[in-house]
Design a protein around this motif. Sequence first.
Motif, PDB file in Angstrom:
ATOM      1  N   GLY A  54      -8.061  -9.145 -11.111  1.00 26.44           N
ATOM      2  CA  GLY A  54      -9.437  -8.969 -11.551  1.00 26.44           C
ATOM      3  C   GLY A  54     -10.357  -8.333 -10.524  1.00 26.44           C
ATOM      4  N   ASN A  55      -9.836  -7.780  -9.455  1.00 19.86           N
ATOM      5  CA  ASN A  55     -10.683  -7.189  -8.424  1.00 19.86           C
ATOM      6  C   ASN A  55     -11.314  -5.890  -8.900  1.00 19.86           C
ATOM      7  OD1 ASN A  55     -10.312  -9.052  -6.180  1.00 19.86           O
ATOM      8  ND2 ASN A  55      -8.192  -8.401  -6.244  1.00 19.86           N
ATOM      9  N   VAL A  56     -12.498  -5.603  -8.384  1.00 18.00           N
ATOM     10  CA  VAL A  56     -13.191  -4.356  -8.720  1.00 18.00           C
ATOM     11  C   VAL A  56     -13.152  -3.434  -7.503  1.00 18.00           C
ATOM     12  CG1 VAL A  56     -14.703  -5.386 -10.429  1.00 18.00           C
ATOM     13  CG2 VAL A  56     -15.423  -5.347  -8.064  1.00 18.00           C
ATOM     14  N   GLY A  57     -13.351  -2.155  -7.755  1.00 14.28           N
ATOM     15  CA  GLY A  57     -13.316  -1.192  -6.652  1.00 14.28           C
ATOM     16  C   GLY A  57     -11.883  -0.788  -6.349  1.00 14.28           C
ATOM     17  N   PHE A  58     -11.468  -0.962  -5.123  1.00 14.40           N
ATOM     18  CA  PHE A  58     -10.123  -0.656  -4.655  1.00 14.40           C
ATOM     19  C   PHE A  58      -9.160  -1.554  -5.423  1.00 14.40           C
ATOM     20  CE2 PHE A  58      -7.199  -0.811  -0.733  1.00 14.40           C
ATOM     21  CZ  PHE A  58      -6.647   0.419  -1.005  1.00 14.40           C
ATOM     22  N   SER A  59      -8.335  -0.983  -6.287  1.00 18.28           N
ATOM     23  CA  SER A  59      -7.506  -1.802  -7.181  1.00 18.28           C
ATOM     24  C   SER A  59      -6.424  -2.563  -6.424  1.00 18.28           C
ATOM     25  CB  SER A  59      -6.853  -0.921  -8.253  1.00 18.28           C
ATOM     26  OG  SER A  59      -5.689  -0.310  -7.769  1.00 18.28           O
ATOM     27  N   GLU A  60      -5.953  -3.633  -7.053  1.00 20.97           N
ATOM     28  CA  GLU A  60      -4.900  -4.450  -6.439  1.00 20.97           C
ATOM     29  C   GLU A  60      -3.607  -3.668  -6.311  1.00 20.97           C
ATOM     30  OE1 GLU A  60      -4.424  -4.732 -10.743  1.00 20.97           O
ATOM     31  OE2 GLU A  60      -6.179  -5.057  -9.483  1.00 20.97           O
ATOM     32  N   ARG A  61      -3.347  -2.747  -7.214  1.00 15.35           N
ATOM     33  CA  ARG A  61      -2.130  -1.932  -7.136  1.00 15.35           C
ATOM     34  C   ARG A  61      -2.193  -0.960  -5.962  1.00 15.35           C
ATOM     35  NH1 ARG A  61       1.104  -2.696 -11.265  1.00 15.35           N
ATOM     36  NH2 ARG A  61       0.298  -3.825 -13.041  1.00 15.35           N
ATOM     37  N   GLU A  62      -3.355  -0.338  -5.765  1.00 16.32           N
ATOM     38  CA  GLU A  62      -3.521   0.548  -4.608  1.00 16.32           C
ATOM     39  C   GLU A  62      -3.400  -0.246  -3.315  1.00 16.32           C
ATOM     40  OE1 GLU A  62      -7.414   1.889  -5.626  1.00 16.32           O
ATOM     41  OE2 GLU A  62      -6.685   3.698  -6.637  1.00 16.32           O
ATOM     42  N   ALA A  63      -4.059  -1.399  -3.273  1.00 16.35           N
ATOM     43  CA  ALA A  63      -3.998  -2.250  -2.076  1.00 16.35           C
ATOM     44  C   ALA A  63      -2.571  -2.712  -1.809  1.00 16.35           C
ATOM     45  CB  ALA A  63      -4.931  -3.446  -2.235  1.00 16.35           C
ATOM     46  N   ALA A  64      -1.833  -3.075  -2.854  1.00 17.47           N
ATOM     47  CA  ALA A  64      -0.448  -3.526  -2.684  1.00 17.47           C
ATOM     48  C   ALA A  64       0.413  -2.427  -2.073  1.00 17.47           C
ATOM     49  CB  ALA A  64       0.127  -3.966  -4.036  1.00 17.47           C
ATOM     50  N   LYS A  65       0.242  -1.210  -2.542  1.00 14.28           N
ATOM     51  CA  LYS A  65       1.016  -0.093  -1.992  1.00 14.28           C
ATOM     52  C   LYS A  65       0.687   0.152  -0.523  1.00 14.28           C
ATOM     53  CE  LYS A  65       1.715   2.141  -6.409  1.00 14.28           C
ATOM     54  NZ  LYS A  65       1.352   3.203  -7.321  1.00 14.28           N
ATOM     55  N   VAL A  66      -0.603   0.077  -0.179  1.00 17.38           N
ATOM     56  CA  VAL A  66      -1.006   0.278   1.217  1.00 17.38           C
ATOM     57  C   VAL A  66      -0.454  -0.844   2.093  1.00 17.38           C
ATOM     58  CG1 VAL A  66      -2.969   0.368   2.811  1.00 17.38           C
ATOM     59  CG2 VAL A  66      -3.074   1.613   0.642  1.00 17.38           C
ATOM     60  N   ILE A  67      -0.633  -2.091   1.665  1.00 15.95           N
ATOM     61  CA  ILE A  67      -0.158  -3.231   2.460  1.00 15.95           C
ATOM     62  C   ILE A  67       1.348  -3.146   2.676  1.00 15.95           C
ATOM     63  CG2 ILE A  67       0.208  -5.738   2.403  1.00 15.95           C
ATOM     64  CD1 ILE A  67      -2.583  -5.921   1.036  1.00 15.95           C
ATOM     65  N   THR A  68       2.087  -2.865   1.612  1.00 13.93           N
ATOM     66  CA  THR A  68       3.544  -2.777   1.725  1.00 13.93           C
ATOM     67  C   THR A  68       3.967  -1.658   2.672  1.00 13.93           C
ATOM     68  OG1 THR A  68       3.787  -3.650  -0.504  1.00 13.93           O
ATOM     69  CG2 THR A  68       5.675  -2.514   0.406  1.00 13.93           C
ATOM     70  N   SER A  69       3.284  -0.523   2.603  1.00 14.86           N
ATOM     71  CA  SER A  69       3.692   0.602   3.451  1.00 14.86           C
ATOM     72  C   SER A  69       3.286   0.421   4.908  1.00 14.86           C
ATOM     73  CB  SER A  69       3.161   1.925   2.896  1.00 14.86           C
ATOM     74  OG  SER A  69       1.758   1.972   2.972  1.00 14.86           O
ATOM     75  N   VAL A  70       2.090  -0.098   5.177  1.00 12.57           N
ATOM     76  CA  VAL A  70       1.650  -0.209   6.582  1.00 12.57           C
ATOM     77  C   VAL A  70       2.243  -1.408   7.295  1.00 12.57           C
ATOM     78  CG1 VAL A  70      -0.502   1.041   6.179  1.00 12.57           C
ATOM     79  CG2 VAL A  70      -0.506  -1.450   6.123  1.00 12.57           C
ATOM     80  N   THR A  71       2.712  -2.400   6.553  1.00 11.71           N
ATOM     81  CA  THR A  71       3.272  -3.589   7.203  1.00 11.71           C
ATOM     82  C   THR A  71       4.793  -3.560   7.274  1.00 11.71           C
ATOM     83  OG1 THR A  71       3.384  -4.834   5.132  1.00 11.71           O
ATOM     84  CG2 THR A  71       1.353  -5.046   6.436  1.00 11.71           C
ATOM     85  N   GLY A  72       5.386  -2.546   6.726  1.00 10.07           N
ATOM     86  CA  GLY A  72       6.841  -2.477   6.748  1.00 10.07           C
ATOM     87  C   GLY A  72       7.494  -3.309   5.664  1.00 10.07           C
TER      88      GLY A  72
END
Length: 121
Positions: A54-72
């Motif tokens: 239910g987050n607004v703005g930066f979507s949870e799917r975009e955030a998930a992809k960034v977190i997964t890629s930058v954290t290994g």
Amino acid sequence: MKALLLCSQDPLFLKSLYCVLKEEGYEIEVATHTANAVRLSLFRCYSAVIMDSGNVGFSEREAAKVITSVTGGTPVIIAGGGDSRSDLICVDKPLDLEEVRGVLRNLCGLPDYRERRVQGL
């Protein structure tokens, strides 16, 4: 102790998961926006990140992809909003706490604490 990051703008979602997971022995941090969850993930290693869809703005799917890629590869679990085409880990809302516990046990390799069940969320 396993560290988890919870991300949601819904205080009831945060409170219900925070209490149950803390009781299970997890160390919990909270972000109320997906951009903040990404920022926190840059500075700390989490066993998993749980996001509300239910987050607004930066979507949870975009955030998930960034977190997964930058954290290994830190696993990101999205509550709600899942579909069969998704390569993300999704759990249905309203949350089934047993399902969340099972997903976390599989991801984090923690033992099954079924004798400590909490009902009614």
